[in-house]
Enzyme design. Structure first.
Site: not given
Ligand SMILES: Nc1ncnc2c1ncn2[C@@H]1O[C@H](COP(=O)(O)OP(=O)(O)OP(=O)(O)O)[C@@H](O)[C@H]1O
Ligand SMILES: CC(C)(CO)[C@@H](O)C(=O)[O-]
Ligand code: BAL
Length: 318
Positions: A34, A41, A188, A191, A223
Site C-alpha cells: 500500500m 517492504h 501481517d 493476511q 509499519s
Molecule cells: N515490518 C515488516 N516486516 C515484514 N513485512 C512487512 C513489514 N511491514 C509490512 N510488511 C509487509 O509488506 C506488505 C505490504 O504491507 P503494507 O503496505 O500494508 O505495509 P505496512 O507497513 O504493513 O502498513 P500498515 O501496517 O501500516 O498498513 C505486506 O505483505 C506486509 O506484511
Molecule cells: C496485501 C495488500 C497490499 C492488499 O491491499 C495490503 O493488505 C497490505 O499492504 O498488506
Molecule cells: N498491512 C495491512 C493493510 C491494512 O491495515 O489495511
C-alpha cells in the site's frame, strides 16, 4: 545507478507487460503493497528479486479493505519517494492502478463525502467497505473472495470487511500481474495465511513466500502507520515487542499457560498506555486458539496507541 522502473497505471497495460515478458520465458515475482515504503517492504522486494527474473511491486491503497470508520483517508503516501527506493533495488515495474475497480467517477480511492454518508448501502445490514460506500448504490463491484474460517478471528473481529477486501484485491492483482511468485510479510500474519489458503483453494498458479518481520533497532515492527505515532506514543508502542519477547521466553522456559502469557502481554501493554484490541495465541496454520503450546504457535496482538492501531506477532516453536 539502476534504471527507473516502468510505472504502469492501467490494468490492461499491466497484464500486457507481464504477458510480453512471460512469453519470452521470464519469471516474475510480485510484491503487493500500500506504499509509503520502509525497510520491511524493501526486504520483501529484495527477497522477490532473488527468486525470479523480474520484480513487480504494486502500490495501491485498497478502499475495499477499509471500513468507512477506519483510516483510509489518513493512510500515508509518498509515491515519488517510493519510486526512488524501488529504482535503487532494480525493480522492473511498479503497478499503481487507477482503474482497478470499475465503479464510476470517484477514482479508486472513492469519494470521501460519499464514504462518510450515513445510510450508504449496508448501514443497517452487513458491514460495508469504503469501496461500496463510495459507489453508494453498490454498483460496479459485487464479487468478493472470502476465506471463511481464517478471516473470522484476530483482526477479522474488529475489521469485519478487511480480509474480504484483501483476498479480493490480491486475487484481482494476481489475475492482472500473473506472477510466478508473490511475497508477503509475516508482520501481517493472518493476511499471509489467508492468502496461502486462497491460493491453495482457488488453484492460483502462484507460489506464496512468507517473509520474516523487519523491526526497528529497538524492536518495534516496521509499519507505514508508525509515522502517525507521536514521539510519546512511539515510546509506548515498544511495549508490544517487549511484552511479546517476554511472553515467548516464558512460553519456552517457564512452561506458562496461554492464559498466563496473554495476561502478561495485556498487562505490560496496558501499563505502558496502549489499548488492547486483542491478544491471542493460535496455531500457526489454522489460526485456531490454543490453551497450551506444545506445537508451533504464534502469539498475535493488535493494540491502539492514540489513533493508531498496530499489529505484531511472534512465532513460538517449542
Ligand atoms: N515490518 C515488516 N516486516 C515484514 N513485512 C512487512 C513489514 N511491514 C509490512 N510488511 C509487509 O509488506 C506488505 C505490504 O504491507 P503494507 O503496505 O500494508 O505495509 P505496512 O507497513 O504493513 O502498513 P500498515 O501496517 O501500516 O498498513 C505486506 O505483505 C506486509 O506484511
Ligand atoms: C496485501 C495488500 C497490499 C492488499 O491491499 C495490503 O493488505 C497490505 O499492504 O498488506
Ligand atoms: N498491512 C495491512 C493493510 C491494512 O491495515 O489495511
Amino acid at each position: 545507478m539502476a534504471s527507473e522502473p516502468e510505472v504502469i497505471r492501467d490494468k490492461t497495460a499491466m497484464r500486457r507487460w507481464s504477458r510480453s515478458h512471460r512469453s519470452k520465458g521470464k519469471t516474475l515475482a510480485f510484491v503487493p503493497t500500500m506504499g509509503f515504503l520502509h525497510e520491511g517492504h524493501l526486504a520483501l522486494v529484495r527477497a522477490a528479486g532473488a527468486l525470479a527474473d523480474l520484480t513487480v511491486v504494486s502500490i495501491y491503497v485498497n478502499p475495499g479493505q477499509f471500513a468507512p470508520s477506519e483510516d483510509l483517508d489518513a493512510y500515508p503516501a509518498d509515491l515519488r519517494g517510493d519510486l526512488h527506493k524501488l529504482a535503487d533495488l532494480g525493480v522492473h515495474a511498479v503497478f499503481c492502478p487507477t482503474n482497478l475497480y470499475d465503479h464510476g467517477e470517484g477514482g479508486d480511492r472513492g469519494d470521501v463525502q460519499a464514504r462518510r454518508t450515513e445510510g450508504a448501502i449496508g448501514s443497517s445490514g452487513p458491514p460495508v467497505s469504503c469501496l461500496e460506500a463510495a459507489a453508494g448504490d453498490g454498483s460496479g463491484h459485487e464479487t468478493w473472495v472470502r476465506v471463511e474460517k481464517l478471516e473470522r478471528g484476530l483482526c477479522g473481529m474488529s475489521r469485519p470487511v478487511f480480509f474480504r477486501g484483501v483476498a479480493t484485491v490480491v486475487a484481482k492483482l494476481f489475475n492482472i500481474v500473473e506472477p510466478d511468485i508473490a511475497v508477503f510479510g509475516k508482520k501481517d500474519y493472518q493476511q499471509w495465511r489467508i492468502i496461502c489458503r486462497m491460493v491453495h483453494d482457488l488453484d492460483f498458479a502462484v507460489k506464496i513466500i512468507g517473509s520474516e518481520i523487519v523491526r526497528e533497532s529497538d524492536g518495534l515492527a516496521m509499519s507505514s502507520r508508525n509515522v502517525r505515532l507521536s514521539p510519546k506514543e512511539r515510546e509506548k508502542a515498544l511495549s508490544i515487542y517487549n511484552s511479546l519477547s517476554k511472553a515467548k521466553y516464558a512460553a519456552l522456559h517457564e512452561q506458562s499457560t496461554c492464559q498466563e502469557l496473554k495476561s502478561l502481554v495485556i498487562q505490560l501493554v496496558t501499563e505502558a498506555g496502549g489499548r488492547i484490541d486483542y491478544v491471542e495465541i493460535v496455531e500457526q496454520e489454522s489460526l485456531i486458539p490454543v490453551e497450551e503450546i506444545n506445537s508451533p504457535a504464534v502469539i498475535c496482538i493488535a493494540a491502539w496507541f492514540g489513533a493508531v492501531r498496530l499489529i505484531d506477532n511472534m512465532e513460538i516453536n517449542p
